[in-house]
Motif scaffolding. Structure first.
Motif, mmCIF file in Angstrom:
data_model
loop_
_atom_site.group_PDB
_atom_site.id
_atom_site.type_symbol
_atom_site.label_atom_id
_atom_site.label_comp_id
_atom_site.label_asym_id
_atom_site.label_seq_id
_atom_site.Cartn_x
_atom_site.Cartn_y
_atom_site.Cartn_z
ATOM 1 N N ARG A 8 0.844 -1.190 0.000
ATOM 2 C CA ARG A 8 0.000 0.000 0.000
ATOM 3 C C ARG A 8 0.883 1.245 0.000
ATOM 4 O O ARG A 8 1.967 1.235 0.571
ATOM 5 N N PHE A 10 1.292 5.402 0.823
ATOM 6 C CA PHE A 10 0.774 6.456 1.690
ATOM 7 C C PHE A 10 1.448 7.776 1.329
ATOM 8 O O PHE A 10 2.620 7.798 0.946
ATOM 9 N N ASP A 15 -0.040 12.665 8.962
ATOM 10 C CA ASP A 15 -1.356 12.031 9.133
ATOM 11 C C ASP A 15 -1.345 10.567 8.682
ATOM 12 O O ASP A 15 -2.217 9.789 9.058
ATOM 13 N N SER A 16 -0.359 10.213 7.871
ATOM 14 C CA SER A 16 -0.288 8.832 7.386
ATOM 15 C C SER A 16 0.223 7.864 8.451
ATOM 16 O O SER A 16 0.047 6.649 8.328
ATOM 17 N N GLU A 18 -0.706 7.105 11.451
ATOM 18 C CA GLU A 18 -1.748 6.274 12.059
ATOM 19 C C GLU A 18 -2.279 5.242 11.056
ATOM 20 O O GLU A 18 -2.503 4.080 11.398
ATOM 21 N N GLN A 19 -2.425 5.680 9.802
ATOM 22 C CA GLN A 19 -2.920 4.761 8.764
ATOM 23 C C GLN A 19 -1.939 3.616 8.522
ATOM 24 O O GLN A 19 -2.351 2.474 8.304
ATOM 25 N N GLU A 22 -2.331 1.198 11.343
ATOM 26 C CA GLU A 22 -3.568 0.413 11.195
ATOM 27 C C GLU A 22 -3.414 -0.667 10.130
ATOM 28 O O GLU A 22 -3.877 -1.793 10.309
ATOM 29 N N PHE A 23 -2.772 -0.315 9.041
ATOM 30 C CA PHE A 23 -2.523 -1.269 7.950
ATOM 31 C C PHE A 23 -1.693 -2.451 8.470
ATOM 32 O O PHE A 23 -2.042 -3.618 8.264
ATOM 33 N N SER B 2 -9.276 8.349 19.327
ATOM 34 C CA SER B 2 -8.635 9.531 18.753
ATOM 35 C C SER B 2 -7.870 10.298 19.837
ATOM 36 O O SER B 2 -8.195 10.234 21.014
#
Lengths: 144, 106
Positions: A8, A10, A15-16, A18-19, A22-23, B2
């Motif tokens: 994936r 990013f 901000d990425s 956290e993503q 999660e990934f 959050s």
């Protein structure tokens, strides 16, 4: 063979982070990695991704950089490969705080080097390569 | 969960409650809160971290910054940190400089 590969990309902005976690968490849990080791893998990757975003791309003057995260798992090992096209940055050339520095009271301690140290200490193997204009950080976690 | 950071100061004790993930994108918010607190010269700093799910080195640096600004006489408490957070503190030698408690006041 029982090999899974997921890739994936990013955007290289904070901000990425956290993503990316999660990934990685989603896949690692699916592959049977326990919570503690999944956390450690996320921490190691987070530190390097932060460096790429905050220093690598910033210093390259690239504003629309990408971070490619590839996760590959076999029977024995889970490997996360992170690639970016920012300036070459070898984490092994960065000074890591020694035992003596880590033992200092916080008031007297120099700030810095902690992130790279956490990247190295939280996975079974951590490697860096620079090839075809790309930084490649490789994290390995033994599955057995 | 959050990210959020809230603080209050009562009788020279500063309490900061941190929720969610403390990484390089959120640590500046904690840094800002800590800077406000430092102005008030607290005698103790309590970090309520029961719901802190993740902490990267950016978070460690804010803790080090707070300790350096407040000086060694100001005790730093961490209330109910998660196991992985404690492990990170141990790995980086910060565990010696904080006091871990189940609740505050003890």
């Amino acid at each position: 063979m029982d090999t899974t590969t997921e890739l994936r990309k990013f955007s290289a902005n904070l901000d990425s982070l956290e993503q990316i976690r999660e990934f990685l968490t989603g896949l690692a849990i699916k592959l049977g990695l326990d919570k503690g080791r999944t956390y450690k893998l996320c921490l190691a990757v987070d530190e390097i991704a932060t460096n790429i975003i905050n220093y690598g791309y910033l210093k390259s003057g690239i504003t629309d950089g990408m971070i490619y995260v590839m996760l590959r798992s076999g029977k024995e090992m889970l490997t996360v490969i992170i690639e970016d096209t920012a300036i070459p940055f070898n984490p092994f050339e960065n000074k890591i705080p020694g035992e003596d520095e880590l033992a200092l009271p916080l008031e007297e301690r120099p700030i810095g080097g902690l992130g790279i140290m956490l990247a190295k200490e939280n996975v079974d193997e951590f490697r860096y390569e620079f090839e075809n204009g790309k930084n490649r950080n490789i994290f390995c976690v033994n599955l057995r | 969960m959050s990210f959020s950071v809230k603080s209050e100061v009562n009788e020279n004790v500063a309490v900061i409650t941190i929720t969610g993930a403390l990484d390089s994108s959120t640590a500046p918010q904690l840094h800002e809160e800590v800077q406000k607190i430092i102005q008030l010269n607290p005698t103790e700093l309590v970090l309520n971290v029961e719901n802190l799910d993740f902490m990267a080195s950016a978070g460690l640096r804010v803790i080090i910054f707070a300790k350096q600004k407040l000086g060694s006489a100001v005790k730093l408490f961490l209330v109910k940190p998660q196991e992985q957070v404690v492990e990170t503190l141990r790995m980086t030698g910060l565990l010696f400089s904080v006091t871990i408690v189940d609740k505050y006041p003890e």
